[in-house]
Motif scaffolding. Structure first.
Motif, PDB file in Angstrom:
ATOM      1  N   GLY A 181      -5.848  11.226   2.161  1.00 17.98           N
ATOM      2  CA  GLY A 181      -6.505  10.375   1.170  1.00 17.98           C
ATOM      3  C   GLY A 181      -6.398   8.904   1.515  1.00 17.98           C
ATOM      4  N   PRO A 182      -7.058   8.074   0.720  1.00 17.74           N
ATOM      5  CA  PRO A 182      -7.048   6.638   0.990  1.00 17.74           C
ATOM      6  C   PRO A 182      -5.735   5.997   0.541  1.00 17.74           C
ATOM      7  CG  PRO A 182      -8.352   7.092  -0.960  1.00 17.74           C
ATOM      8  CD  PRO A 182      -7.940   8.429  -0.390  1.00 17.74           C
ATOM      9  N   PRO A 183      -5.348   4.889   1.189  1.00 22.84           N
ATOM     10  CA  PRO A 183      -4.156   4.166   0.728  1.00 22.84           C
ATOM     11  C   PRO A 183      -4.438   3.524  -0.631  1.00 22.84           C
ATOM     12  CG  PRO A 183      -5.248   2.954   2.487  1.00 22.84           C
ATOM     13  CD  PRO A 183      -5.966   4.255   2.341  1.00 22.84           C
ATOM     14  N   PHE A 221      -7.746  -9.860   0.592  1.00 18.94           N
ATOM     15  CA  PHE A 221      -6.406  -9.564   1.105  1.00 18.94           C
ATOM     16  C   PHE A 221      -6.132  -8.059   1.076  1.00 18.94           C
ATOM     17  CE2 PHE A 221      -1.818  -9.644   1.440  1.00 18.94           C
ATOM     18  CZ  PHE A 221      -1.598 -10.689   2.320  1.00 18.94           C
ATOM     19  N   VAL A 222      -6.468  -7.404  -0.032  1.00 21.46           N
ATOM     20  CA  VAL A 222      -6.275  -5.949  -0.134  1.00 21.46           C
ATOM     21  C   VAL A 222      -7.143  -5.235   0.899  1.00 21.46           C
ATOM     22  CG1 VAL A 222      -6.570  -3.926  -1.625  1.00 21.46           C
ATOM     23  CG2 VAL A 222      -5.543  -6.012  -2.545  1.00 21.46           C
ATOM     24  N   ASP A 223      -8.394  -5.681   1.048  1.00 18.42           N
ATOM     25  CA  ASP A 223      -9.286  -5.076   2.041  1.00 18.42           C
ATOM     26  C   ASP A 223      -8.735  -5.252   3.460  1.00 18.42           C
ATOM     27  OD1 ASP A 223     -10.998  -4.299   0.027  1.00 18.42           O
ATOM     28  OD2 ASP A 223     -12.508  -5.846   0.441  1.00 18.42           O
ATOM     29  N   LEU A 282       0.845  -1.190   0.000  1.00 15.74           N
ATOM     30  CA  LEU A 282       0.000   0.000   0.000  1.00 15.74           C
ATOM     31  C   LEU A 282       0.881   1.240   0.000  1.00 15.74           C
ATOM     32  CD1 LEU A 282      -2.755  -0.885   2.633  1.00 15.74           C
ATOM     33  CD2 LEU A 282      -2.839  -1.158   0.151  1.00 15.74           C
ATOM     34  N   SER A 283       0.450   2.242  -0.731  1.00 17.66           N
ATOM     35  CA  SER A 283       1.135   3.530  -0.798  1.00 17.66           C
ATOM     36  C   SER A 283       0.212   4.581  -0.194  1.00 17.66           C
ATOM     37  CB  SER A 283       1.419   3.851  -2.268  1.00 17.66           C
ATOM     38  OG  SER A 283       2.030   5.105  -2.399  1.00 17.66           O
ATOM     39  N   PHE A 284       0.774   5.459   0.647  1.00 13.89           N
ATOM     40  CA  PHE A 284      -0.041   6.455   1.338  1.00 13.89           C
ATOM     41  C   PHE A 284       0.844   7.565   1.878  1.00 13.89           C
ATOM     42  CE2 PHE A 284       1.155   3.019   4.109  1.00 13.89           C
ATOM     43  CZ  PHE A 284       1.710   3.655   5.201  1.00 13.89           C
ATOM     44  N   SER A 285       0.193   8.643   2.321  1.00 14.61           N
ATOM     45  CA  SER A 285       0.886   9.774   2.947  1.00 14.61           C
ATOM     46  C   SER A 285       0.189  10.135   4.246  1.00 14.61           C
ATOM     47  CB  SER A 285       0.881  10.996   2.031  1.00 14.61           C
ATOM     48  OG  SER A 285       1.581  10.732   0.851  1.00 14.61           O
ATOM     49  N   LEU A 345      -4.335  -0.920   8.231  1.00 15.16           N
ATOM     50  CA  LEU A 345      -3.747   0.421   8.283  1.00 15.16           C
ATOM     51  C   LEU A 345      -4.727   1.403   8.919  1.00 15.16           C
ATOM     52  CD1 LEU A 345      -1.441   2.344   7.585  1.00 15.16           C
ATOM     53  CD2 LEU A 345      -2.466   2.605   5.313  1.00 15.16           C
ATOM     54  N   GLN A 346      -5.986   1.360   8.495  1.00 14.45           N
ATOM     55  CA  GLN A 346      -6.981   2.293   9.019  1.00 14.45           C
ATOM     56  C   GLN A 346      -7.217   2.118  10.516  1.00 14.45           C
ATOM     57  OE1 GLN A 346      -8.212   4.838   7.501  1.00 14.45           O
ATOM     58  NE2 GLN A 346      -7.817   4.427   5.359  1.00 14.45           N
TER      59      GLN A 346
END
Length: 121
Positions: free
Chosen positions: A65-67, A83-85, A53-56, A91-92
């Motif tokens: 914003g969302p990952p 798996f992605v969910d 996952l990419s995020f800031s 993370l959330q």
């Protein structure tokens, strides 16, 4: 903190619990990684799978914003989605993270990547 790395990767491991809200502020990216790892529980029966996952972060420890998944290695369409969910949920549920003032200045707005992986079988 201009020396903070813009990208880091963490191999997901199965750990119980999440990031405690009353924990001391995080001072290093290693501590951020440990806090995120603590929230990760991969779905059962996925074999050897991973998602990056990419995020800031904002300075307050929430996300800008969302990952976004940037690399997915999961067999099967339904398994892939679960798996992605699961990675996104992990993370959330760790947020918001509590950054020390110095780390908050260094991480804000930078793009980070985290790899969430199933345990080796």
């Amino acid at each position: 903190m201009k020396g903070v790395a813009r990208v880091f990767a963490i191999a997901g491991v199965v750990l119980v619990g999440g990031y405690p809200c009353n924990a001391a502020p995080l001072d290093t990216m290693a501590e951020v990684g440990d806090a995120i790892q603590a929230c990760w529980t991969p779905p059962a029966g996925v074999g050897n799978a991973s998602v990056t996952l990419s995020f800031s972060f904002k300075r307050d420890g929430t996300l800008i914003g969302p990952p976004r998944p940037t690399a997915i290695k999961v067999d099967g369409r339904d398994t892939r989605k679960s798996f992605v969910d699961a990675a996104t949920t992990a993370l959330q549920k760790c947020l918001p993270l509590s950054f020390s003032p110095t780390l908050a200045q260094g991480v804000a707005g930078n793009v980070f990547t985290v790899q969430f992986a199933s345990p080796k079988q």
